[in-house]
Scaffold this motif. Structure first.
Motif, short mmCIF file in Angstrom:
data_model
loop_
_atom_site.label_atom_id
_atom_site.label_comp_id
_atom_site.label_asym_id
_atom_site.label_seq_id
_atom_site.Cartn_x
_atom_site.Cartn_y
_atom_site.Cartn_z
N UNK A 178 0.83 -1.20 0.00
CA UNK A 178 0.00 0.00 0.00
C UNK A 178 0.87 1.26 0.00
N UNK A 179 1.89 1.24 0.84
CA UNK A 179 2.73 2.43 0.97
C UNK A 179 3.51 2.67 -0.32
N UNK A 180 4.02 1.61 -0.90
CA UNK A 180 4.82 1.75 -2.12
C UNK A 180 3.96 2.29 -3.27
N UNK A 181 2.74 1.78 -3.37
CA UNK A 181 1.86 2.27 -4.43
C UNK A 181 1.52 3.74 -4.24
N UNK A 182 1.45 4.15 -2.98
CA UNK A 182 1.04 5.51 -2.66
C UNK A 182 2.17 6.51 -2.85
N UNK A 183 3.35 6.23 -2.32
CA UNK A 183 4.41 7.26 -2.36
C UNK A 183 5.67 6.85 -3.13
N UNK A 184 5.70 5.66 -3.69
CA UNK A 184 6.88 5.19 -4.43
C UNK A 184 8.18 5.46 -3.65
N UNK A 185 8.22 4.88 -2.45
CA UNK A 185 9.38 5.10 -1.60
C UNK A 185 10.56 4.22 -2.00
N UNK A 231 21.40 -7.96 10.57
CA UNK A 231 20.31 -8.19 9.62
C UNK A 231 20.69 -9.30 8.64
N UNK A 232 21.93 -9.24 8.16
CA UNK A 232 22.34 -10.26 7.19
C UNK A 232 22.40 -11.63 7.83
N UNK A 233 22.87 -11.65 9.06
CA UNK A 233 22.94 -12.93 9.77
C UNK A 233 21.54 -13.50 10.01
N UNK A 234 20.55 -12.65 10.12
CA UNK A 234 19.18 -13.13 10.37
C UNK A 234 18.41 -13.36 9.07
N UNK A 235 19.11 -13.30 7.96
CA UNK A 235 18.47 -13.70 6.71
C UNK A 235 17.82 -12.58 5.91
N UNK A 236 18.28 -11.36 6.10
CA UNK A 236 17.73 -10.26 5.31
C UNK A 236 17.99 -10.51 3.83
N UNK A 237 17.00 -10.20 2.99
CA UNK A 237 17.22 -10.38 1.56
C UNK A 237 17.57 -9.05 0.87
N UNK A 238 17.32 -7.95 1.55
CA UNK A 238 17.79 -6.68 0.99
C UNK A 238 18.12 -5.73 2.13
N UNK A 239 19.24 -5.04 2.02
CA UNK A 239 19.63 -4.06 3.03
C UNK A 239 20.11 -2.81 2.33
N UNK A 240 19.49 -1.69 2.64
CA UNK A 240 19.97 -0.41 2.10
C UNK A 240 20.20 0.56 3.24
N UNK A 241 21.35 1.22 3.22
CA UNK A 241 21.62 2.25 4.23
C UNK A 241 21.49 3.61 3.56
N UNK A 242 20.81 4.54 4.22
CA UNK A 242 20.62 5.85 3.59
C UNK A 242 21.96 6.56 3.45
N UNK A 243 22.16 7.19 2.30
CA UNK A 243 23.42 7.89 2.05
C UNK A 243 23.25 9.40 2.14
N UNK A 244 21.99 9.85 2.29
CA UNK A 244 21.75 11.29 2.37
C UNK A 244 20.48 11.50 3.20
N UNK A 245 20.28 12.74 3.63
CA UNK A 245 19.05 13.07 4.34
C UNK A 245 17.84 12.77 3.47
N UNK A 246 18.00 13.08 2.19
CA UNK A 246 16.90 12.87 1.26
C UNK A 246 16.50 11.39 1.22
N UNK A 247 17.52 10.54 1.17
CA UNK A 247 17.23 9.12 1.10
C UNK A 247 16.63 8.61 2.43
#
Ligand SMILES: Cc1cc2nc3c(=O)[nH]c(=O)nc-3n(C[C@H](O)[C@H](O)[C@H](O)COP(=O)(O)OP(=O)(O)OC[C@H]3O[C@@H](n4cnc5c(N)ncnc54)[C@H](O)[C@@H]3O)c2cc1C
Lengths: 495, 409
Positions: free
Chosen positions: A270-277, A309-325
């Motif tokens: 729902x959130x992704x469809x609404x704001x394309x985050x 997170x990786x040890x617990x089986x995360x399939x995607x991890x992104x760290x914000x690189x800017x305030x905007x992100x």
């Protein structure tokens, strides 16, 4: 849901009461026209509506005191109201009661940077406090999603939280003092700019008392220095179990993030469809973990959380690189309610808290309930502290759906209590969960809470019909059944 | 002769209080008795010994929650937490030395009933902020509970807050639940030598207003600093302002440096590492500067807005034997003075009137003085009357610790 039967006598005296109130609050401050009363008929829990008898909008503390004295003398019920965003019907009007609106108390009275606090009137919005102090590098920590609209007086009444309360606490941990007007019209100053109470912690008792004990006319809040920097991680998991393990792993590693939020698949979508985050759509659970503090600390912790997170089986991890992100990571979470609102004509937001490790089980049983009731549910979750916000999707125009949604909601809350949690984490009991109080409390527990109410408001005129499923008269609550002179406990060791 | 009742189950506890209520037999509540010297003296023919309610019932470190019998010794609680790398982050003090009671910080229930807190109060709150739930018996003899085991909970009134700081005058608790938090992996303290009270509090304020997440901020006059067990504090023979940072290694080092440069204008700076830092803050927390066996002075505990502290200290400086230090960035003053008969109550509470808000509690004093002088700050007619009504709502016959907080409460 049944409200106390309106007092026909009071309703018949409406004109007379309005005149008397006009003598106290001159000008535009007394509203009686139906059209003008309409905006006050409900709060954030829009399923319930009642036109109030009269709305009064005082501008001074003396007027508030006079209004309360008058209402006490005349036996008129009073419902305090801030911005009307309560999600539990706390500000729902009574047909035979006045709404005492604090909207005109909208000034920031003092910013005391040296003592890291601010004195504000109760109608100031939560966000306005931060806006007023951020120039000096400060902020007010509790940040409910409704912060643009909700008032600090309402926050005190509900003990509101926000996404940062895992690390920085709820309203109750961030308020130093209040000015309170009692139902007798007495003006009391409780607390101040110092820490802790001289006697009983009445400030702590008032916070979260849902407008049942007195009217707050001033609040002294604690200010915090803004952290040097903040970064967030957006982590996708194939199962909610794995996401839950990650949360436990982070805390187990001694890390208390600034914020740690979880969303389930329907909420992500729902959130992704609404704001394309930019949320991943192929995951069952998404975690946002925000770390704040000095840069050295944030860098260090970002890597540690990533490793966990990786040890617990995360399939995607992104760290914000800017305030905007970082803001884009939050955009979806912050818009989750309206996003779900787009998928369904109506939604009903629940607010239970559970011991965190019971999450997978609770989500599974919620899916079963969803199938049983034939209503969709999306979950956002303050993962760090176990506060769950299931959003039940329904259509109020379909006969019976509202009732079904309410039953579904009640089942969810019973489930929360069953696994060791509670009915409400931050939205309050109000009218919404009033009749569920007995799932958590015994009759004696509730009677004792009402005795506390009697110490403030013996006639039960402040916000009656909220919080307590059964109203008892104070005289009845005060009665004791005692059997003098018996020796009931021969088995208790004595020395 | 005092008769002691020692209930061993919640039902027995209820029976005991119900009997006291119906027969109008006031009870003094005692966990381990470590704080009996605080508050107004309670004189009752019967004592309610709660020590049977002891032991950790539940501890889930990853859920940040611990439940225990209210009379569980603090030592036991702290040992269990330490094993999991956690702590009660409000830094519960151990007043046994300054109060000359048997050694030991007493019980968890006692710490909560007194709403105690150490130097970390400014960052992490007091006992009240970590008290999640309880089970107990009201003065009416009714078993009741409030709160739960989760951190976020607004279901009904927050009676935990009311229990915290009520010194056993509202209910007898047998089970309590608190929030546990990870302990900082590293601690460091920045010292600034030489500032007087005004400059010292200003330095603390600068530290607290910086983004360095300060977790302790104290100022000691030269006389007290000179008696410190920590060499770097004692040796220079000067007043010191001390600011603590805790947390992850790289962060602590960074913040420590940032504070040293920030505070350099106030005087020469130094830093205390692990061992010394801990010893320093334990002394501040436990009021050890006034704990010497020969120190007979009366002690006041004063909470006020930090910026009002220097003027307050000035106003009480002339009292015989007066010596004071500040914690909480100036917001907490520990004042010792030589006035066994009057406690210099008039001067102390008058001096406080100049502060914007606050209270002064007579913390250590002979029993006769604690009976004669209001130990807890009188709140004014309106609030005092409200407090009495709250007391009556739990304990109408005043059978629980009668008079411990004030006459009638
Ligand atoms: C979209 C949305 C998102 C939300 N997100 C959050 C969230 O993240 N976290 C959260 O905790 N809550 C959230 N809420 C709930 C709500 O915003 C809070 O409970 C808020 O504190 C209510 O403030 P208000 O000023 O609107 O109070 P109102 O709704 O006007 O009143 C709430 C209660 O407080 C009493 N009251 C109000 N002012 C006073 C006063 N001055 N003195 C005495 N009693 C008073 C009223 O009688 C009533 O019982 C959200 C609500 C919405 C609509």
């Amino acid at each position: 849901m049944q409200m106390p039967t309106p007092d026909a006598g009071v309703m018949a005296r409406r004109g007379e009461i309005a005149d008397a109130l006009r003598a106290i609050v001159p000008g535009e401050g007394v509203i009686v026209d139906e059209d003008a009363l309409r905006p006050y008929e409900t709060d954030g829990l829009t399923a319930y509506k009642t036109l109030p008898l009269i709305v009064v909008l005082p501008e001074t503390v003396e007027q508030v005191a006079e209004v309360l004295r008058f209402c006490k003398r005349e036996g008129v019920k009073v419902v305090p109201r801030g911005a009307g965003t309560s999600l539990s019907g706390g500000a729902l009007p009574l047909a035979d009661g006045i709404i005492l609106g604090l909207g005109k108390f909208n000034r920031i009275l003092e910013i005391d940077s040296a003592n890291r606090c601010a004195r504000v009137q109760p109608g100031v919005t939560n966000l306005a406090i931060t806006k007023a102090v951020e120039g000096d590098g400060f902020y007010y920590a509790p940040d409910p999603s409704s912060q643009i609209a909700c008032s600090i007086g309402g926050n005190v009444a509900e003990n509101s939280g926000g996404v940062h309360c895992l690390k920085y606490g709820l309203t109750t941990n961030n308020v130093l003092g209040v000015e309170l007007v009692t139902m007798d019209g007495e003006v009391l100053r409780i607390g101040g700019k110092h820490l802790d109470a001289a006697g009983f912690d009445l400030l702590g008792l008032l916070t979260g008392s849902e407008g049942l004990l007195g009217v707050v006319t001033e609040v002294t809040v604690r200010l915090l220095r803004k952290p040097e920097t903040a970064r967030a991680l957006l982590i996708g998991f194939p199962t909610s179990e794995a996401a839950g393990d990650c949360v436990a792993g982070v805390i187990g590693d001694g890390i208390i993030p600034g914020g740690m939020e979880m969303m389930d698949a329907p909420a992500i979508k729902a959130a992704e469809e609404f704001v394309q985050a930019g949320y991943p759509l192929d995951v069952e659970a998404l975690l946002i973990v925000e770390l704040d503090g000095p840069e050295a600390e944030v860098e260090h912790l970002i890597e540690r959380v990533r490793a966990i997170a990786e040890a617990k089986g995360a399939v995607s991890v992104r760290a914000s690189q800017s305030e905007e992100e970082r803001n884009s990571f939050w955009a979806g979470r912050k818009a989750a309610f309206p996003a779900v609102g787009r998928l369904s004509p109506d939604y009903y937001c629940m607010d239970g808290t559970i011991p965190r490790n019971r999450l997978p089980e609770v989500l599974r049983r919620m899916r079963e309930l969803s199938a049983h009731y034939g209503l969709g549910v999306a979950n956002v979750f303050h993962a760090g502290d176990g506060n769950l916000h299931p959003l039940i999707m329904y259509d109020a125009n379909q006969p019976g759906e509202l009732e079904k949604a309410e039953e579904f909601g009640a089942d969810i809350l019973r489930l929360c209590v069953e696994v060791g949690g509670v009915l409400t984490g931050e939205h309050g009991v109000g009218v919404e969960k009033r009749d569920l109080m007995e799932t958590m409390f015994t009759e004696d527990d509730l009677k004792q809470q009402q005795r506390v109410k009697c110490a403030f408001d013996p006639d039960g005129l402040l916000n009656p019909g909220k919080m307590f499923p059964t109203l008892h008269r104070c005289a009845e609550l005060g009665r004791m059944h005692i059997h003098r002179g018996q020796m009931p406990f021969p088995d208790i060791p004595r020395f | 002769m005092t008769e002691t009742l020692k209930p061993e189950t919640p039902d027995q506890l209820r029976d005991a209080v119900a009997w006291a209520n119906s027969d109008l037999k006031p009870l003094e509540l005692v966990g381990r008795g470590s704080k009996r010297g605080i508050g107004r003296p309670v004189q009752t023919a019967h004592r309610l010994d709660l020590s049977a309610f002891s032991g950790i019932a539940l501890y889930e470190p990853e859920e940040l929650v611990l439940s225990a019998g209210a009379a569980t010794p603090m030592a036991e609680i702290e040992a269990a937490l330490e094993e999991a790398g956690q702590e009660l982050s409000f830094e519960p003090p151990d007043y046994s030395r300054v109060l000359r009671m048997a050694r030991g910080a007493g019980t968890l229930g006692g710490v909560l009933a007194g709403n105690l807190a150490g130097p970390r109060r400014i960052k992490q709150g007091a006992a009240r902020d970590h008290f999640l739930g309880f089970e107990g018996v009201t003065g009416r003899g009714d078993a009741f509970k409030s709160g739960g085991r989760v951190v976020k909970n607004v279901t009904g009134y927050d009676l935990c807050k009311l229990m915290a700081g009520s010194w056993g005058t509202l209910a007898a608790l047998h089970k309590v639940t608190v929030k546990a938090l990870p302990r900082g992996q590293k601690t460091r303290t920045v010292l600034v030598y030489g500032p007087d009270a005004a400059a010292g509090v200003a330095a603390l304020s600068d530290g607290l207003n910086s983004p360095c997440e300060v977790s302790g901020a104290a100022w000691l006059p030269a006389s007290i600093a000179g008696r410190s067990e920590v060499d770097l504090v004692a040796k220079p023979g000067e007043a010191v302002a001390a600011i603590r940072v805790e947390g992850f290694g790289p962060s602590v080092e960074y913040r420590c440096q940032a504070l040293r440069s920030l505070l350099a204008p106030y005087g020469a700076t130094e830093e205390l590492h692990s061992q010394r830092s801990r010893a320093f803050w334990t002394a501040v927390r436990d009021v050890l500067p006034f704990a010497d066996g020969a120190d007979e002075r009366v002690i006041w505990k004063i909470s006020l807005p930090p910026t009002d502290a220097p003027a307050f200290l000035h106003a009480v400086a002339e009292i015989k034997g007066a010596e004071a230090y500040c914690d909480w960035g100036g917001g907490l003053v520990w004042l010792a003075l030589d006035a066994p008969k009057t406690g210099a109550e008039g001067v102390v509470r008058d001096a406080l009137k100049r502060a914007e808000s606050g209270w002064a509690q007579l913390f250590r004093a002979p029993e006769s003085l604690r009976a004669a002088v209001p130990v807890f700050q009188p709140q004014g007619a309106g609030l005092d009357a409200l407090a009495r009504r709250v007391k009556e709502s739990f304990d109408p016959n005043r059978v629980l610790n009668p008079g411990r907080m004030s006459e009638g409460v």
